[in-house]
Write an enzyme that holds these catalytic residues in place. Structure first.
Site, PDB file in Angstrom:
ATOM      1  N   GLY A  58       0.822  -1.118  -0.117  1.00 18.48           N
ATOM      2  CA  GLY A  58      -0.160  -0.068   0.082  1.00 18.48           C
ATOM      3  C   GLY A  58       0.904   1.194  -0.037  1.00 18.48           C
ATOM      4  N   CYS A  85       5.046  -6.226   1.909  1.00 25.05           N
ATOM      5  CA  CYS A  85       5.473  -4.740   1.847  1.00 25.05           C
ATOM      6  C   CYS A  85       4.518  -3.992   3.089  1.00 25.05           C
ATOM      7  CB  CYS A  85       5.280  -4.215   0.551  1.00 25.05           C
ATOM      8  SG  CYS A  85       6.283  -2.579   0.343  1.00 25.05           S
ATOM      9  N   TYR A  86       3.739  -3.343   2.458  1.00 23.98           N
ATOM     10  CA  TYR A  86       3.033  -2.472   3.739  1.00 23.98           C
ATOM     11  C   TYR A  86       2.563  -3.449   4.557  1.00 23.98           C
ATOM     12  CZ  TYR A  86      -0.223   0.390   6.097  1.00 23.98           C
ATOM     13  OH  TYR A  86      -0.982   1.248   7.104  1.00 23.98           O
ATOM     14  N   HIS A 172       8.287  -8.115  -3.207  1.00 21.30           N
ATOM     15  CA  HIS A 172       7.226  -8.443  -3.958  1.00 21.30           C
ATOM     16  C   HIS A 172       7.370  -9.624  -4.700  1.00 21.30           C
ATOM     17  CE1 HIS A 172       4.835  -4.726  -3.259  1.00 21.30           C
ATOM     18  NE2 HIS A 172       6.251  -4.233  -3.076  1.00 21.30           N
ATOM     19  N   GLU A 174       4.919 -11.132  -6.217  1.00 22.12           N
ATOM     20  CA  GLU A 174       4.017 -11.386  -7.202  1.00 22.12           C
ATOM     21  C   GLU A 174       4.370 -10.640  -8.650  1.00 22.12           C
ATOM     22  OE1 GLU A 174       3.908  -9.275  -4.915  1.00 22.12           O
ATOM     23  OE2 GLU A 174       3.045  -7.397  -4.950  1.00 22.12           O
ATOM     24  N   ASP A 230     -16.866 -10.519 -23.274  1.00 24.15           N
ATOM     25  CA  ASP A 230     -17.699 -10.649 -21.776  1.00 24.15           C
ATOM     26  C   ASP A 230     -19.031 -10.890 -22.103  1.00 24.15           C
ATOM     27  OD1 ASP A 230     -15.079  -9.562 -20.803  1.00 24.15           O
ATOM     28  OD2 ASP A 230     -15.978  -7.884 -20.356  1.00 24.15           O
ATOM     29  N   LYS A 369     -10.259 -10.835 -16.869  1.00 28.20           N
ATOM     30  CA  LYS A 369     -10.466 -10.737 -18.494  1.00 28.20           C
ATOM     31  C   LYS A 369      -9.648 -12.237 -19.058  1.00 28.20           C
ATOM     32  CE  LYS A 369     -11.804  -8.284 -21.879  1.00 28.20           C
ATOM     33  NZ  LYS A 369     -13.167  -7.724 -22.021  1.00 28.20           N
TER      34      LYS A 369
END
Ligand code: XMP
Length: 513
Positions: A58, A85-86, A172, A174, A230, A369
């Site tokens: 964050g 992290c945060y 991180h 990710e 979609d 998506k």
């Protein structure tokens, strides 16, 4: 639609730029993951029975007024937590570790030294790489925690209290720049949280179909089909559940790309045997747009007319109980976050009347998506629909500058078909976010044989983007551009010049209007 019944991991979002990415990475391990804001009541989180929680990064510092916090009772729920992290600073801060607000600014690819590689960081070498992006840092872990790793600037780059199921990373995992990031997440999900990775697209389809069937019973549903990914995938999914109890309405406003209306009919009516009401309203929209040059007025007219046509057709279809909508997860997560300024009013054509009072079926509301596309493939839908590039609701009306006429639509459709065809032939169609032709309404002098010409200019626009919010112009190889240009002018005598838009967004927008 309820959350899929499967093992669940919750990303508690503290506003980090990578929060979505964490969720996507988890799903890549076939573990279903939901993102919830940090102020979600703990009771609600508990009731969802997650296997694990991940606290995102964050922008804040734990010392700032109003910094996002979580109820510290979360640490005693006996649900494994990974703070990133945060998320790590907060865990350290709330459990009496030491966090410094030193604004250290360690960012980018960073060497990390593993001190304890026995668990979470078992996949890492003694000296490895990770991606850092932080200001604050943990100086000393809370009592009962051990330090797992450090970097030159960060004494606690990872920490854990395994018997309490609490883990935290300063870096991180990710982002792809942490090469072992996925393996670290995998360890957390499988070894620590006990997930098994049972969430696949085929299990999603199976479960969603069963759920829709149970919910709808013998009642009937209506779907506004736009031809976009979609709404198309939603329609096929719901059709698999309830068959002829579903009717799709496809309003052709005449501003579609070449052959698009025919493709939609061929796929939905012929291939999938879906009840399809096809409405050719092209003339009606053209009449409304006559003499209109202002982009926002065009959008408004098209949006309103679309609703009118849809209402008329829905009335003819008869009584319905449900309305199928192609809402996807980013729409759900982002609704509520106010955008700063309205640059263009993106009221989606396909945005439907609010007073229809039908219950909504939103079968894709949990999917990103790329997952929607995988569901489409799972359902056997053709690539031209599953991999369709984003197309604005008002269609070619915002790519024809100034007044829209039938002749201009026809001309732009022909030029655009050449752009899309050549991009696909060059194998660039899945790489480039959007690529299309524009008709700016500019005339210039040219020469054809011995004759002077005075004819249309066509623009080519092609951009790379992740979400349409920002975009980089695509560096299409010259030979592809050359083929596009020479075909456009040789196959269309009304066009004598082709230009390539080399502006990124910002300052330009993707569409020209
Ligand atoms: P801009 O032109 O604002 O476009 O950079 C960003 C993305 O949004 C699409 N777009 C629209 N989509 N209705 C839509 O449904 C609209 O009025 C509209 N205008 C732009 C555009 O194609 C791009 O993907």
């Amino acid at each position: 639609m309820s959350v899929p019944e499967t093992e669940l991991v919750i990303v508690v979002d503290f506003g980090g730029q990578y929060s979505h990415l964490i969720a996507r990475r988890i799903r890549e391990h076939n573990v279903f993951c939901e993102m919830l804001p940090y102020n979600t009541p703990l009771e609600e989180i508990k009731n969802k029975k997650p296997r694990g929680l991940i606290f995102s990064g964050g922008p804040s510092s734990v010392y700032k007024d109003g910094a996002p916090r979580i109820d510290p009772a979360v640490y005693d729920l006996r649900i494994p937590i990974l703070g990133i992290c945060y998320g790590m600073h907060l865990m350290a801060f709330q459990l009496q570790g030491q966090v410094s607000g030193a604004q250290l600014d360690e960012s980018g690819r960073t060497e990390i030294e593993i001190i304890d590689g026995s668990g979470l960081l078992g996949c890492m070498e003694e000296k490895d790489l990770c991606w850092m992006s932080h200001g604050d840092r943990v100086e000393a872990p809370p009592p009962g925690f051990k330090v797992l790793a450090r970097t030159a600037k960060t004494p606690v780059a990872a920490m854990a209290a395994p018997e309490r199921g609490l883990y935290a990373l300063q870096f991180h995992p990710e982002v792809v720049h942490t090469p072992k990031g996925q393996e670290i997440l995998r360890h957390f999900l499988f070894a620590i949280c006990g997930c098994t990775g049972s969430w696949t697209m085929s299990s999603f389809v199976e479960q969603t179909v069963a759920e829709i069937r149970a919910r709808v019973g013998n009642r009937r549903a209506l779907c506004a089909l736009s031809g976009g990914v979609d709404s198309s995938v939603s329609a096929v999914l719901v059709h698999r559940a309830i068959g002829d109890q579903l009717t799709c309405v496809f309003v052709n406003h005449g501003l579609l790309r070449k052959d698009e209306a025919e493709t939609v009919q061929a796929v939905f009516r012929d291939q999938f045997n879906i009840n399809l009401v096809y409405v050719d309203a092209a003339q009606r929209f053209l009449d409304k747009l006559r003499g209109v040059t202002d982009p926002e007025r065009k959008r408004k007219i098209i949006g309103e007319e679309f609703i009118r046509v849809f209402e008329e057709e829905a009335a003819k279809v008869g009584e319905r109980d449900y309305l199928v909508q192609g809402t996807i997860y980013p729409d759900v997560v982002e609704s509520g976050t106010a955008t700063a300024a309205v640059i263009k009013s993106h009221h989606n054509v396909g945005g439907l009347p609010e007073n229809m009072r039908l219950s909504l079926i939103e079968p894709l509301r949990w999917l990103f998506k790329d997952e929607v596309r995988r569901v489409g493939e799972e359902l056997g839908m053709p690539a031209q629909i599953v991999w369709r590039q984003p197309f604005p609701g008002p269609g070619l009306a915002v790519r024809i500058l100034g007044e829209v006429t039938a002749e201009k639509v026809d001309l732009l459709q022909r030029a655009d078909a050449i752009v899309t065809g050549e991009i696909a032939k060059a194998g660039l169609d899945r790489e480039i976010w959007q690529y299309f032709a524009i008709l700016p309404g500019l005339y210039s002098v040219g020469v054809m044989g011995d004759e002077r010409t005075y004819a249309h200019t066509v623009g080519i626009r092609a951009v790379h983007s992740h979400d349409g919010m920002t975009a980089d112009w695509a560096k299409i190889p010259y030979d592809v551009l050359e083929r596009i240009s020479s075909r456009i002018v040789s196959e269309n005598k009304e066009i004598n010049r082709v230009v390539y838009d080399i502006t990124s967004k910002p300052p330009a927008t993707i569409e020209w209007e």
